[in-house]
Write a protein that holds these residues in place. Structure first.
Motif, PDB file in Angstrom:
ATOM      1  N   PRO A   1       0.475  -1.636   0.299  1.00  0.00           N
ATOM      2  CA  PRO A   1      -0.011   0.396  -0.103  1.00  0.00           C
ATOM      3  C   PRO A   1       1.006   1.616  -0.017  1.00  0.00           C
ATOM      4  O   PRO A   1       0.411   2.624  -0.231  1.00  0.00           O
TER       5      PRO A   1
ATOM      6  N   ARG B   1      -6.350  -6.082  -9.075  1.00  0.00           N
ATOM      7  CA  ARG B   1      -7.170  -5.651  -7.855  1.00  0.00           C
ATOM      8  C   ARG B   1      -5.834  -4.290  -6.886  1.00  0.00           C
ATOM      9  O   ARG B   1      -6.053  -3.310  -6.451  1.00  0.00           O
TER      10      ARG B   1
ATOM     11  N   CYS C   1      -5.508  -0.114  -6.873  1.00  0.00           N
ATOM     12  CA  CYS C   1      -5.367   0.400  -5.894  1.00  0.00           C
ATOM     13  C   CYS C   1      -4.731   0.769  -5.299  1.00  0.00           C
ATOM     14  O   CYS C   1      -4.837   2.446  -5.192  1.00  0.00           O
TER      15      CYS C   1
ATOM     16  N   ASN D   1      -4.189   4.746  -5.367  1.00  0.00           N
ATOM     17  CA  ASN D   1      -3.302   5.397  -3.849  1.00  0.00           C
ATOM     18  C   ASN D   1      -1.980   6.428  -4.317  1.00  0.00           C
ATOM     19  O   ASN D   1      -1.571   7.435  -3.858  1.00  0.00           O
TER      20      ASN D   1
ATOM     21  N   LEU E   1      -4.838  -7.879   0.235  1.00  0.00           N
ATOM     22  CA  LEU E   1      -5.765  -7.299  -0.026  1.00  0.00           C
ATOM     23  C   LEU E   1      -6.229  -7.303   1.717  1.00  0.00           C
ATOM     24  O   LEU E   1      -7.329  -6.866   1.457  1.00  0.00           O
ATOM     25  N   ASN E   2      -5.841  -8.602   2.080  1.00  0.00           N
ATOM     26  CA  ASN E   2      -6.457  -8.970   3.913  1.00  0.00           C
ATOM     27  C   ASN E   2      -7.278  -7.663   4.308  1.00  0.00           C
ATOM     28  O   ASN E   2      -5.772  -7.052   5.442  1.00  0.00           O
ATOM     29  N   GLU E   3      -8.432  -6.764   4.272  1.00  0.00           N
ATOM     30  CA  GLU E   3      -8.135  -5.800   5.124  1.00  0.00           C
ATOM     31  C   GLU E   3      -8.874  -6.165   6.959  1.00  0.00           C
ATOM     32  O   GLU E   3      -9.034  -5.097   7.683  1.00  0.00           O
ATOM     33  N   HIS E   4      -8.132  -7.225   7.412  1.00  0.00           N
ATOM     34  CA  HIS E   4      -8.744  -7.557   8.429  1.00  0.00           C
ATOM     35  C   HIS E   4      -7.177  -7.942   8.829  1.00  0.00           C
ATOM     36  O   HIS E   4      -7.172  -8.197  10.393  1.00  0.00           O
TER      37      HIS E   4
ATOM     38  N   SER F   1      -3.482  -6.127   9.875  1.00  0.00           N
ATOM     39  CA  SER F   1      -2.753  -5.374  10.111  1.00  0.00           C
ATOM     40  C   SER F   1      -1.776  -5.269   9.525  1.00  0.00           C
ATOM     41  O   SER F   1      -0.911  -6.739   9.065  1.00  0.00           O
ATOM     42  N   ALA F   2      -0.771  -4.138   9.050  1.00  0.00           N
ATOM     43  CA  ALA F   2      -0.144  -3.962   8.191  1.00  0.00           C
ATOM     44  C   ALA F   2       1.459  -5.089   8.698  1.00  0.00           C
ATOM     45  O   ALA F   2       2.252  -5.953   7.854  1.00  0.00           O
TER      46      ALA F   2
ATOM     47  N   LYS G   1      -0.074  -8.955   7.746  1.00  0.00           N
ATOM     48  CA  LYS G   1       0.320  -8.631   6.497  1.00  0.00           C
ATOM     49  C   LYS G   1       1.822  -9.751   5.619  1.00  0.00           C
ATOM     50  O   LYS G   1       2.354 -10.352   5.477  1.00  0.00           O
TER      51      LYS G   1
END
Length: 246
Positions: free
Chosen positions: A13, A51, A55, A59, A220-223, A225-226, A229
């Motif tokens: 990101p 995706r 994104c 950004n 891409l897993n929004e659940h 944290s950085a 991930k």
């Protein structure tokens, strides 16, 4: 030892995340890095990497981000720029070749640039000691494969099946691998649909595997944290490296 090539979307990101992720991937045993250049129409990629591309562009990804990341990671791990031809054409392949040379990047992976259209750039690549990675598909004839891998440099990218990245299709690659090996000594890596479950099968007869969607899916897993991930991707990379060498 069989090698693991990891694809990540550059700057997704953000730049610092990419730098931390590459460091973790290297520690996990990744041998080569594909830094993906975000593009609005990644025709060879499935919905996961598509995706991530979108994104990253939303950004505010700038090409300078790619160069800044490369300046740090290329001296640490063998790095290639993976992207579609439009950005290379827009700024000039000679521009990218000089940038790659300055930063220590080893070459380009351009899936929508056909072999014949890449040939005019061969002298430029040779001048800068860069690789234009060759793609081979299981649908290619023996005669076609001989043409595709002649003078191949860096590595040969064998597409595991006809389609897009990230799907779970499967084809018997034995004959294709044998044909490639009979015409080239350049390392051969299998990509498309490689993950923890498929890696051991896909690497059979090859020199390594290329993993992209399995890593990007975690990004891409929004659940998560950085840090979660990065840790999860590191664990996946370590597991795949162990499996392909078991």
């Amino acid at each position: 030892m069989k090698q693991l090539v990891a694809y990540i979307t550059a700057g997704f990101p953000d730049k610092n995340f990419s730098l931390d992720l590459v460091s973790t991937l290297k520690e996990a045993g990744v041998d080569k890095l594909e830094l993906g250049i975000p593009f609005s129409d990644p025709v060879a990629d499935g919905p996961i990497i598509e995706r991530a591309n979108l994104c990253s562009l939303q950004n505010g990804f700038k090409m300078e981000t790619l160069f800044e990341i490369s300046a740090t990671v290329a001296p640490q791990i063998e790095t290639y720029w993976m992207g579609y031809f439009n950005p290379f054409y827009h700024k000039g392949v000679d521009f990218f070749a000089q940038k790659a040379t300055d930063l220590g990047v080893k070459g380009f992976i351009i899936p929508d640039l056909p072999h014949e259209e890449a040939l005019p750039y061969r002298s430029l690549m040779n001048k800068h000691v860069l690789s234009m990675v060759s793609f081979v598909a299981p649908t290619d004839s023996k005669e076609r494969i001989a043409q595709l891998v002649k003078d191949a440099k860096g590595f040969i990218y064998l597409v595991a099946y006809a389609g897009i990245t990230g799907s779970h299709a499967s084809e018997d690659l034995t004959q294709t691998i044998q044909t490639i090996k009979s015409h080239s000594q350049t390392p051969l890596f299998v990509g498309f649909g490689v993950n923890e479950k498929t890696a051991k099968e896909r690497v059979r007869g090859a020199d390594g595997v290329i993993v992209g969607s399995a890593f990007v899916e975690v990004l891409l897993n929004e659940h998560l944290s950085a840090s979660e991930k990065i840790a999860t991707i590191g664990q996946k990379a370590k597991m795949i490296k162990e499996k392909i060498n078991a």
